[in-house]
Design a protein around this motif. Sequence first.
Motif, mmCIF file in Angstrom:
data_model
loop_
_atom_site.group_PDB
_atom_site.id
_atom_site.type_symbol
_atom_site.label_atom_id
_atom_site.label_comp_id
_atom_site.label_asym_id
_atom_site.label_seq_id
_atom_site.Cartn_x
_atom_site.Cartn_y
_atom_site.Cartn_z
ATOM 1 N N THR A 13 49.834 36.311 48.533
ATOM 2 C CA THR A 13 48.489 36.213 49.109
ATOM 3 C C THR A 13 48.549 35.226 50.279
ATOM 4 O O THR A 13 49.610 34.656 50.566
ATOM 5 C CB THR A 13 47.466 35.782 48.039
ATOM 6 N N LEU A 24 36.162 43.711 42.633
ATOM 7 C CA LEU A 24 37.325 43.902 41.754
ATOM 8 C C LEU A 24 38.025 45.220 42.069
ATOM 9 O O LEU A 24 39.252 45.288 42.109
ATOM 10 C CB LEU A 24 36.877 43.901 40.289
ATOM 11 N N PHE A 39 49.960 44.196 42.794
ATOM 12 C CA PHE A 39 50.561 44.650 41.537
ATOM 13 C C PHE A 39 49.970 45.963 41.029
ATOM 14 O O PHE A 39 50.595 46.667 40.251
ATOM 15 C CB PHE A 39 50.385 43.576 40.452
ATOM 16 N N LEU A 71 40.926 35.303 33.246
ATOM 17 C CA LEU A 71 39.958 36.173 33.929
ATOM 18 C C LEU A 71 38.604 36.256 33.217
ATOM 19 O O LEU A 71 37.783 37.115 33.559
ATOM 20 C CB LEU A 71 40.566 37.575 34.119
HETATM 21 C C1 HEM Z 1 46.512 44.694 35.706
HETATM 22 C C2 HEM Z 1 47.085 43.701 36.375
HETATM 23 C C3 HEM Z 1 46.306 42.567 36.992
HETATM 24 C C4 HEM Z 1 44.971 42.363 37.124
HETATM 25 C C5 HEM Z 1 43.811 43.263 36.677
HETATM 26 C C6 HEM Z 1 44.795 41.105 37.797
HETATM 27 C C7 HEM Z 1 43.576 40.556 38.142
HETATM 28 C C8 HEM Z 1 43.406 39.457 38.958
HETATM 29 C C9 HEM Z 1 42.152 39.028 39.537
HETATM 30 C C10 HEM Z 1 40.803 39.709 39.303
HETATM 31 C C11 HEM Z 1 42.421 37.951 40.309
HETATM 32 C C12 HEM Z 1 41.429 37.183 41.179
HETATM 33 C C13 HEM Z 1 41.005 35.933 40.494
HETATM 34 C C14 HEM Z 1 39.939 35.187 41.286
HETATM 35 O O1 HEM Z 1 39.632 35.542 42.416
HETATM 36 O O2 HEM Z 1 39.401 34.209 40.763
HETATM 37 C C15 HEM Z 1 43.831 37.667 40.222
HETATM 38 C C16 HEM Z 1 44.470 36.637 40.852
HETATM 39 C C17 HEM Z 1 45.799 36.322 40.668
HETATM 40 N N1 HEM Z 1 46.710 37.010 39.915
HETATM 41 FE FE1 HEM Z 1 46.369 38.770 39.004
HETATM 42 N N2 HEM Z 1 46.021 40.560 38.047
HETATM 43 C C18 HEM Z 1 46.977 41.401 37.569
HETATM 44 C C19 HEM Z 1 48.337 41.224 37.640
HETATM 45 C C20 HEM Z 1 48.952 40.077 38.051
HETATM 46 C C21 HEM Z 1 50.374 39.820 37.964
HETATM 47 C C22 HEM Z 1 51.399 40.836 37.436
HETATM 48 C C23 HEM Z 1 50.577 38.569 38.448
HETATM 49 C C24 HEM Z 1 51.851 37.780 38.608
HETATM 50 C C25 HEM Z 1 53.046 38.334 38.616
HETATM 51 C C26 HEM Z 1 49.300 38.038 38.859
HETATM 52 C C27 HEM Z 1 49.093 36.803 39.430
HETATM 53 C C28 HEM Z 1 47.916 36.391 40.007
HETATM 54 C C29 HEM Z 1 47.789 35.207 40.830
HETATM 55 C C30 HEM Z 1 48.884 34.199 41.162
HETATM 56 C C31 HEM Z 1 46.456 35.182 41.269
HETATM 57 C C32 HEM Z 1 45.842 34.185 42.246
HETATM 58 C C33 HEM Z 1 46.153 34.681 43.650
HETATM 59 C C34 HEM Z 1 45.362 33.995 44.746
HETATM 60 O O3 HEM Z 1 44.218 33.591 44.520
HETATM 61 O O4 HEM Z 1 45.884 33.894 45.864
HETATM 62 N N3 HEM Z 1 48.328 38.987 38.618
HETATM 63 N N4 HEM Z 1 44.419 38.595 39.381
#
Ligand code: HEM
Length: 201
Positions: free
Chosen positions: A9, A127, A182, A109
């Motif tokens: 990001t 979302l 992802f 989440l």
């Molecule tokens: C079905 C799979 C996934 C869903 C539904 C999902 C959902 C989300 C959502 C909704 C956010 C935003 C949170 C916010 O704005 O407060 C987020 C952020 C994040 N997720 Fe996921 N995620 C998934 C897979 C993954 C995977 C596989 C990883 C790591 C390998 C990951 C790492 C992160 C990280 C590091 C953030 C913060 C990124 C940023 O704000 O720059 N996520 N995720």
Amino acid sequence: MWGLEHVKTDPTEAMNAINAVAPTGVLKGAKMPGGAGEYGDHAPVAVMLADLVEGILVKNVDATAKAVENAVRNGNGLKDLPKEGKYPSTINGEESPFASLLAYKARPLNGIWATAPYLHNGAVPTLYDLLLPEEERPQTFTVGRMEFDPVKVGFVHAADDAQAPFVYDTTLPGNLNTGHNFTSKLTEDERWALVEYLKTL
Ligand code: HEM
């Protein structure tokens, strides 16, 4: 925690934490950590912050020891790893104590339906858009309207909307909507099913 190289990001906020330099103020002339001489007029914010926090902990060593003891007794996991996750340890190939700042948190989440816009820089309006391949996410969108979109889950927005006070442009530095790709390979049905699931958290 996931390093920038994984989550991909916008890196600006994390890079700022490392690169920011500020006037030293009362620290000017004091010894810098690690035998790096004395503070001049300016120094990296990360160095000053680490120095001050360490100074406070060392100066109050009894209180610090008690706090750690309490945290361990209360099961806060301090005896394991103070930092858990995939933190980077190098910057441009070199070991650095500040490399771990180049990471963002995959936060729990719970209640995610209520916290649009998404990512740490608010670069994705709903979302559903976050689950799209990065290149298909809205490039510009309005922010400032309080009308909730229960389908895509976020605030009602448009590329341009006279009622909304501000247009978020994801092409500007710090505003990138890239990364967290992802879910790019999901089918549309899977994507909508995931949106429904996220609503329940
Ligand atoms: C079905 C799979 C996934 C869903 C539904 C999902 C959902 C989300 C959502 C909704 C956010 C935003 C949170 C916010 O704005 O407060 C987020 C952020 C994040 N997720 Fe996921 N995620 C998934 C897979 C993954 C995977 C596989 C990883 C790591 C390998 C990951 C790492 C992160 C990280 C590091 C953030 C913060 C990124 C940023 O704000 O720059 N996520 N995720």
